[in-house]
Structure formats: C-alpha cells, structure tokens
Design a protein around this motif. Structure first.
Motif, mmCIF file in Angstrom:
data_model
loop_
_atom_site.group_PDB
_atom_site.id
_atom_site.type_symbol
_atom_site.label_atom_id
_atom_site.label_comp_id
_atom_site.label_asym_id
_atom_site.label_seq_id
_atom_site.Cartn_x
_atom_site.Cartn_y
_atom_site.Cartn_z
ATOM 1 N N LEU A 173 -14.078 -0.425 -1.573
ATOM 2 C CA LEU A 173 -13.937 -0.292 -0.157
ATOM 3 C C LEU A 173 -13.944 1.054 0.341
ATOM 4 C CD1 LEU A 173 -11.146 -3.165 -0.196
ATOM 5 C CD2 LEU A 173 -13.595 -3.387 0.483
ATOM 6 N N GLY A 174 -14.645 1.813 -0.222
ATOM 7 C CA GLY A 174 -14.339 3.269 0.102
ATOM 8 C C GLY A 174 -14.989 3.746 1.454
ATOM 9 N N GLY A 175 -15.916 2.894 2.054
ATOM 10 C CA GLY A 175 -16.291 3.368 3.471
ATOM 11 C C GLY A 175 -15.440 3.030 4.277
ATOM 12 N N LEU A 176 -14.559 1.757 4.060
ATOM 13 C CA LEU A 176 -13.484 1.470 5.020
ATOM 14 C C LEU A 176 -12.159 2.534 5.172
ATOM 15 C CD1 LEU A 176 -12.013 -0.287 7.113
ATOM 16 C CD2 LEU A 176 -11.118 -1.434 5.083
ATOM 17 N N PHE A 177 -12.008 2.869 3.759
ATOM 18 C CA PHE A 177 -10.529 3.699 3.569
ATOM 19 C C PHE A 177 -11.010 5.376 3.549
ATOM 20 C CE2 PHE A 177 -9.259 0.124 1.270
ATOM 21 C CZ PHE A 177 -8.034 -0.434 2.034
ATOM 22 N N SER A 178 -12.269 5.506 3.641
ATOM 23 C CA SER A 178 -12.423 6.991 3.690
ATOM 24 C C SER A 178 -12.588 7.537 5.101
ATOM 25 C CB SER A 178 -13.682 7.421 2.935
ATOM 26 O OG SER A 178 -14.650 6.911 3.346
ATOM 27 N N ALA A 179 -12.959 6.248 6.167
ATOM 28 C CA ALA A 179 -12.964 6.588 7.509
ATOM 29 C C ALA A 179 -11.697 6.808 7.941
ATOM 30 C CB ALA A 179 -13.829 5.616 7.915
ATOM 31 N N LEU A 180 -10.604 6.221 7.339
ATOM 32 C CA LEU A 180 -9.431 6.106 8.108
ATOM 33 C C LEU A 180 -8.556 7.666 7.642
ATOM 34 C CD1 LEU A 180 -8.151 2.904 7.129
ATOM 35 C CD2 LEU A 180 -8.834 3.816 9.738
ATOM 36 N N ALA A 181 -9.330 8.446 6.613
ATOM 37 C CA ALA A 181 -8.411 9.578 5.974
ATOM 38 C C ALA A 181 -8.282 10.732 7.025
ATOM 39 C CB ALA A 181 -9.257 9.854 4.789
ATOM 40 N N GLY A 182 -7.320 11.141 7.100
ATOM 41 C CA GLY A 182 -6.799 12.329 7.798
ATOM 42 C C GLY A 182 -6.657 12.090 9.250
ATOM 43 N N GLN A 183 -6.863 10.792 9.979
ATOM 44 C CA GLN A 183 -6.627 10.586 11.299
ATOM 45 C C GLN A 183 -5.241 10.722 11.509
ATOM 46 O OE1 GLN A 183 -8.833 7.479 12.864
ATOM 47 N NE2 GLN A 183 -10.805 7.901 11.694
ATOM 48 N N ALA A 184 -4.931 11.340 12.708
ATOM 49 C CA ALA A 184 -3.588 11.334 13.102
ATOM 50 C C ALA A 184 -2.910 9.978 13.122
ATOM 51 C CB ALA A 184 -3.372 12.314 14.422
ATOM 52 N N TRP A 185 -3.115 8.927 13.923
ATOM 53 C CA TRP A 185 -2.712 7.714 14.005
ATOM 54 C C TRP A 185 -2.449 6.965 12.693
ATOM 55 C CZ3 TRP A 185 -4.706 2.988 12.895
ATOM 56 C CH2 TRP A 185 -5.876 2.737 12.625
ATOM 57 N N VAL A 186 -3.145 7.207 11.799
ATOM 58 C CA VAL A 186 -3.133 6.558 10.475
ATOM 59 C C VAL A 186 -1.890 7.295 9.699
ATOM 60 C CG1 VAL A 186 -4.261 6.202 8.070
ATOM 61 C CG2 VAL A 186 -5.349 5.940 10.300
ATOM 62 N N ASP A 187 -1.861 8.955 9.625
ATOM 63 C CA ASP A 187 -0.777 9.449 9.057
ATOM 64 C C ASP A 187 0.684 8.987 9.661
ATOM 65 O OD1 ASP A 187 -2.681 11.048 7.585
ATOM 66 O OD2 ASP A 187 -2.742 12.671 8.957
ATOM 67 N N TRP A 188 0.577 9.115 10.860
ATOM 68 C CA TRP A 188 1.919 8.532 11.619
ATOM 69 C C TRP A 188 2.274 7.041 11.204
ATOM 70 C CZ3 TRP A 188 5.635 11.179 13.802
ATOM 71 C CH2 TRP A 188 5.311 12.292 14.392
ATOM 72 N N LEU A 189 1.505 6.076 11.289
ATOM 73 C CA LEU A 189 1.641 4.893 10.979
ATOM 74 C C LEU A 189 2.145 4.511 9.366
ATOM 75 C CD1 LEU A 189 1.361 1.890 12.008
ATOM 76 C CD2 LEU A 189 -0.835 1.669 11.627
ATOM 77 N N PHE A 190 1.230 5.404 8.572
ATOM 78 C CA PHE A 190 1.526 5.388 6.990
ATOM 79 C C PHE A 190 2.985 5.702 6.930
ATOM 80 C CE2 PHE A 190 1.344 7.387 2.972
ATOM 81 C CZ PHE A 190 1.328 6.335 2.083
ATOM 82 N N MET A 191 3.168 6.832 7.524
ATOM 83 C CA MET A 191 4.642 7.530 7.359
ATOM 84 C C MET A 191 6.030 6.729 7.840
ATOM 85 S SD MET A 191 4.103 9.791 5.212
ATOM 86 C CE MET A 191 5.613 10.679 5.042
ATOM 87 N N ALA A 192 5.668 6.156 9.123
ATOM 88 C CA ALA A 192 6.571 5.365 9.821
ATOM 89 C C ALA A 192 7.006 4.144 8.856
ATOM 90 C CB ALA A 192 6.186 5.210 11.272
ATOM 91 N N GLY A 193 5.730 3.566 8.326
ATOM 92 C CA GLY A 193 5.983 2.551 7.749
ATOM 93 C C GLY A 193 6.785 2.648 6.249
ATOM 94 N N LEU A 194 6.281 3.677 5.559
ATOM 95 C CA LEU A 194 7.028 4.238 4.413
ATOM 96 C C LEU A 194 8.744 4.119 4.696
ATOM 97 C CD1 LEU A 194 4.758 6.619 2.530
ATOM 98 C CD2 LEU A 194 5.285 4.169 1.894
ATOM 99 N N ALA A 195 9.032 5.268 5.697
ATOM 100 C CA ALA A 195 10.223 5.322 6.310
ATOM 101 C C ALA A 195 10.986 4.018 6.616
ATOM 102 C CB ALA A 195 10.149 6.511 7.295
#
Length: 114
Positions: A16-38
């Motif tokens: 599923l690399g095409g899907l996930f590598s397209a999301l890498a480094g995008q600001a909204w993905v970073d914020w969503l990931f870190m907010a979810g972990l917190a």
C-alpha cells in the motif's frame, strides 16, 4: 521535522506504499497523527474514555501495520498487532474503572466516558 516522513517515506515499495507515501510529510497528517497519539495516550493514562481510546488506538496501530506490508518478519505477530490486542483487552476489562478518573461517579453514569 515531520513525524510521518521517516516512517511513511520508506513504504513506497510496499503493498500500500502509494497511498501511504503520498501522505508522508503533509502538515495535516502530522497534526492528525500527533493529536491522535496524544489523545489516546492521555485517555488511557487518565482512565477516561478508555473504550474510545482503545478503538482509536487499535485503528492507528492497524494502519501502521498496513503501511509496512509485506512484513519481513512474521506477518501476523507484529508488534503493532500485539499492542492492538492489548488495547482491546484494556477496553474489555474496563481498565479505566479501576484507577484514575474512571472511578468518578459522573464517568460511571455516562457510558461513552468509560
């Protein structure tokens, strides 16, 4: 740095690399990931909303597992799967009602806060 770049950039050649590598480094993905972990971490530590936190944490772990497919080690017993099983066990055992804010009467009366 970006918390998702290091993990998701190496998934380009995976299933599923095409899907996930397209999301890498995008600001909204970073914020969503870190907010979810917190959010998951705070809910589990405080004992408040452990069912919701266990569901969200399990979903996050399964997505991280899917980003690494195919696995070079055992494809079933990956650490992400083990941690997801632990989260489901915590939710089923009602771990938030033993210690923490889950012992408060308002939490015991409100099912979605358990």
């Amino acid at each position: 740095g970006s918390p998702t770049t290091g993990f998701l950039k190496g998934t380009g050649e995976n299933a599923l690399g095409g899907l996930f590598s397209a999301l890498a480094g995008q600001a909204w993905v970073d914020w969503l990931f870190m907010a979810g972990l917190a959010g998951v971490g705070l809910a589990l530590v405080l004992g408040l909303g452990t069912r919701i936190a266990a569901g969200a944490g399990t979903a996050m772990l399964l997505l991280m597992w899917a980003a690494e497919l195919p696995l070079t080690t055992n494809p079933f017993m990956d650490d992400h799967i083990v941690y997801a099983i632990v989260l489901v066990g915590l939710a089923l055992a009602g771990a938030g009602g033993t210690l923490g804010l889950g012992t408060l009467p308002v939490v015991r009366r409100t099912p979605w806060l358990r």
